[in-house]
Design a protein around this motif. Structure first.
Motif, PDB file in Angstrom:
ATOM      1  N   VAL A  39      79.875  15.283  21.407  1.00 18.35           N
ATOM      2  CA  VAL A  39      81.006  14.410  21.060  1.00 18.35           C
ATOM      3  C   VAL A  39      80.536  12.983  20.779  1.00 18.35           C
ATOM      4  O   VAL A  39      81.313  12.147  20.317  1.00 18.35           O
ATOM      5  CB  VAL A  39      82.079  14.465  22.169  1.00 18.35           C
ATOM      6  N   ALA A  40      79.259  12.709  21.024  1.00 14.04           N
ATOM      7  CA  ALA A  40      78.701  11.407  20.648  1.00 14.04           C
ATOM      8  C   ALA A  40      78.713  11.243  19.134  1.00 14.04           C
ATOM      9  O   ALA A  40      78.550  10.135  18.616  1.00 14.04           O
ATOM     10  CB  ALA A  40      77.279  11.268  21.185  1.00 14.04           C
ATOM     11  N   ALA A  41      78.931  12.344  18.418  1.00 16.22           N
ATOM     12  CA  ALA A  41      79.045  12.269  16.957  1.00 16.22           C
ATOM     13  C   ALA A  41      80.401  11.721  16.518  1.00 16.22           C
ATOM     14  O   ALA A  41      80.581  11.391  15.339  1.00 16.22           O
ATOM     15  CB  ALA A  41      78.834  13.657  16.351  1.00 16.22           C
ATOM     16  N   ASN A  42      81.356  11.626  17.442  1.00 14.85           N
ATOM     17  CA  ASN A  42      82.688  11.135  17.107  1.00 14.85           C
ATOM     18  C   ASN A  42      82.614   9.684  16.628  1.00 14.85           C
ATOM     19  O   ASN A  42      82.142   8.801  17.353  1.00 14.85           O
ATOM     20  CB  ASN A  42      83.602  11.239  18.335  1.00 14.85           C
ATOM     21  N   SER A  43      83.065   9.438  15.421  1.00 16.78           N
ATOM     22  CA  SER A  43      82.924   8.119  14.808  1.00 16.78           C
ATOM     23  C   SER A  43      83.716   7.042  15.547  1.00 16.78           C
ATOM     24  O   SER A  43      83.299   5.876  15.601  1.00 16.78           O
ATOM     25  CB  SER A  43      83.356   8.172  13.348  1.00 16.78           C
ATOM     26  N   HIS A  44      84.852   7.409  16.128  1.00 12.66           N
ATOM     27  CA  HIS A  44      85.695   6.437  16.827  1.00 12.66           C
ATOM     28  C   HIS A  44      85.041   5.989  18.130  1.00 12.66           C
ATOM     29  O   HIS A  44      85.085   4.805  18.483  1.00 12.66           O
ATOM     30  CB  HIS A  44      87.071   7.041  17.096  1.00 12.66           C
ATOM     31  N   ILE A  45      84.427   6.930  18.845  1.00 12.71           N
ATOM     32  CA  ILE A  45      83.729   6.584  20.086  1.00 12.71           C
ATOM     33  C   ILE A  45      82.512   5.717  19.780  1.00 12.71           C
ATOM     34  O   ILE A  45      82.257   4.704  20.452  1.00 12.71           O
ATOM     35  CB  ILE A  45      83.312   7.857  20.853  1.00 12.71           C
ATOM     36  N   LEU A  91      73.424  11.855  14.049  1.00 11.17           N
ATOM     37  CA  LEU A  91      74.366  12.964  14.194  1.00 11.17           C
ATOM     38  C   LEU A  91      73.660  14.309  14.347  1.00 11.17           C
ATOM     39  O   LEU A  91      74.106  15.170  15.101  1.00 11.17           O
ATOM     40  CB  LEU A  91      75.301  13.003  12.984  1.00 11.17           C
ATOM     41  N   SER A  92      72.541  14.492  13.664  1.00  4.02           N
ATOM     42  CA  SER A  92      71.831  15.770  13.721  1.00  4.02           C
ATOM     43  C   SER A  92      71.227  16.040  15.090  1.00  4.02           C
ATOM     44  O   SER A  92      70.910  17.180  15.422  1.00  4.02           O
ATOM     45  CB  SER A  92      70.728  15.800  12.662  1.00  4.02           C
ATOM     46  N   LEU A  93      71.071  14.990  15.895  1.00  6.80           N
ATOM     47  CA  LEU A  93      70.487  15.144  17.232  1.00  6.80           C
ATOM     48  C   LEU A  93      71.528  15.055  18.339  1.00  6.80           C
ATOM     49  O   LEU A  93      71.184  15.154  19.518  1.00  6.80           O
ATOM     50  CB  LEU A  93      69.409  14.083  17.460  1.00  6.80           C
ATOM     51  N   CYS A  94      72.799  14.873  17.968  1.00  4.76           N
ATOM     52  CA  CYS A  94      73.860  14.822  18.982  1.00  4.76           C
ATOM     53  C   CYS A  94      74.219  16.224  19.465  1.00  4.76           C
ATOM     54  O   CYS A  94      74.432  16.444  20.663  1.00  4.76           O
ATOM     55  CB  CYS A  94      75.099  14.135  18.418  1.00  4.76           C
ATOM     56  N   GLY A  95      74.318  17.163  18.546  1.00  2.00           N
ATOM     57  CA  GLY A  95      74.637  18.534  18.926  1.00  2.00           C
ATOM     58  C   GLY A  95      73.467  19.214  19.599  1.00  2.00           C
ATOM     59  O   GLY A  95      72.367  18.655  19.717  1.00  2.00           O
ATOM     60  N   ASP A  96      73.678  20.448  20.055  1.00  2.00           N
ATOM     61  CA  ASP A  96      72.623  21.187  20.730  1.00  2.00           C
ATOM     62  C   ASP A  96      71.462  21.441  19.765  1.00  2.00           C
ATOM     63  O   ASP A  96      71.659  21.988  18.680  1.00  2.00           O
ATOM     64  CB  ASP A  96      73.156  22.524  21.247  1.00  2.00           C
ATOM     65  N   ASN A  97      70.270  21.050  20.179  1.00  2.00           N
ATOM     66  CA  ASN A  97      69.079  21.255  19.364  1.00  2.00           C
ATOM     67  C   ASN A  97      67.856  21.302  20.260  1.00  2.00           C
ATOM     68  O   ASN A  97      67.883  20.844  21.407  1.00  2.00           O
ATOM     69  CB  ASN A  97      68.943  20.153  18.310  1.00  2.00           C
ATOM     70  N   ALA A  98      66.788  21.865  19.748  1.00  2.00           N
ATOM     71  CA  ALA A  98      65.605  22.068  20.582  1.00  2.00           C
ATOM     72  C   ALA A  98      64.663  20.870  20.614  1.00  2.00           C
ATOM     73  O   ALA A  98      63.822  20.775  21.511  1.00  2.00           O
ATOM     74  CB  ALA A  98      64.843  23.301  20.095  1.00  2.00           C
TER      75      ALA A  98
END
Length: 342
Positions: free
Chosen positions: A274-280, A300-307
């Motif tokens: 949710v750190a990708a949320n532009s308002h936050i 944004l590409s590193l906010c979601g689940d990634n290895a």
């Protein structure tokens, strides 16, 4: 050294190779096999389907990560894998694969806490970032404020007592017909509406606590929607999304303002899906500018689940000598020790 990271805690199968040289990280590859289209049919993640999809994807995605990085298994210095928290069946796929790969090739195995990995994503893009600092991890399963004492030691100083912000966004998004995942659609829709059209209760609990509660906010929004529909009306979706989002953002901003005052922290890290949320992101950028605090948040590409984030967190555990054995098991529970006050 090169570290292979593996992530399978929910509905993304990911493998990444990260090179660490002179304390700096270089992401050589970061492959992600998403299951969004599969779970969209059900309006949310189905654990059994997610586990089976991980089994089908993990070997191929790991091969892609190594090929893209241009290295072989023999050149790896360690294998890092998310071991907790998450969906237990999904976690077990990654853990068992990592154990087998490490054991067969005589490589050190590192167990990684998923929440710590989200914070570690910031190290990949902010080479001068170093503890101590304050971190907010906000996702579908977590909304927690941490005092990061060092690279491997976190203290929880505030957290949600029920639902997480990501789940709150997804639930209301689904109710008003937004495609899964609802949070991303709500973010975009909120930009088109009036943030003052609806009044919702704040998820920021009163008093000196840094905790949140999102269940009341969800219930309030559901009541508004259902009351209007019973009268044959439909709420303006953009206005609802804008008002709902503004309520969440103000609550997070309020508690982080309190946390910065209580801890005296000079750096704030925002991480998690949710750190990708532009308002936050916009609100916390402004908060840190007002307070003279350094603000760090991954792309944004590193906010979601990634290895890649798993590999970064694994590096620090490796340096501490926190190695796992073949008896490593997965856990659905959060493994970070919790304290409620700074």
């Amino acid at each position: 050294m090169y570290i292979l990271g593996l992530e399978s805690s929910c509905d993304e199968t990911s493998a990444a190779v990260v090179r660490i040289e002179d304390g700096r990280f270089t992401v050589c590859s970061n492959m992600v096999a998403s299951q969004i289209e599969t779970h969209r049919l059900y309006g949310g993640v189905v654990p059994e389907i997610a586990s089976r999809a991980h089994i089908e994807a993990i070997t191929g995605i790991t091969e892609q990560a190594l090929l893209t990085a241009g290295i072989g298994v023999s050149e790896l210095g360690a294998v890092a894998v998310t071991a907790a928290p998450g969906l237990i069946g999904a976690l077990l796929v990654g853990v068992n694969f990592a154990k087998s790969l490490a054991y067969a090739n005589g490589l050190p195995l590192v167990a990684v806490d998923h929440v710590k990995a989200h914070v570690a994503a910031a190290y990949l893009e902010y080479p001068h970032l170093a503890p101590p600092f304050l971190a907010l991890v906000v996702s579908g399963g977590h909304t927690s404020i941490y005092r990061v004492d060092d690279h491997t030691s976190f203290t929880v100083i505030g957290q949600t007592r029920d639902d997480a912000a990501g789940e709150a966004f997804d639930k209301i998004g689904r109710v008003i017909g937004m495609p899964y995942p609802g949070g991303a659609a709500m973010d975009a829709l909120a930009k088109e509406g009036d943030s003052k059209a609806f009044a919702f209760p704040s998820p920021a609990l009163g008093g000196d606590t840094l905790d949140f509660s999102f269940s009341g906010l969800k219930t309030s929004a559901l009541n508004v929607i259902n009351a209007m529909r019973q009268k044959g009306e439909e709420p303006n979706h953009a206005d609802l999304a804008a008002s709902y989002t503004a309520t969440v953002v103000k609550a997070i901003e309020r508690k982080l303002d309190m946390a910065l005052t209580a801890t005296g922290a000079k750096t704030l890290v925002l991480a998690g899906g949710v750190a990708a949320n532009s308002h936050i992101r916009k609100a916390l950028t402004a908060l840190c500018e007002r307070r003279g605090v350094t603000f760090c948040t991954p792309s944004l590409s590193l906010c979601g689940d990634n290895a890649a984030m798993v590999a970064a967190a694994g590096y620090f555990e490796f340096c501490r000598g926190n190695l796992a054995t073949t008896s490593l098991n997965a856990s659905a529970c959060d493994t970070i020790a919790s304290q409620t006050q700074p």
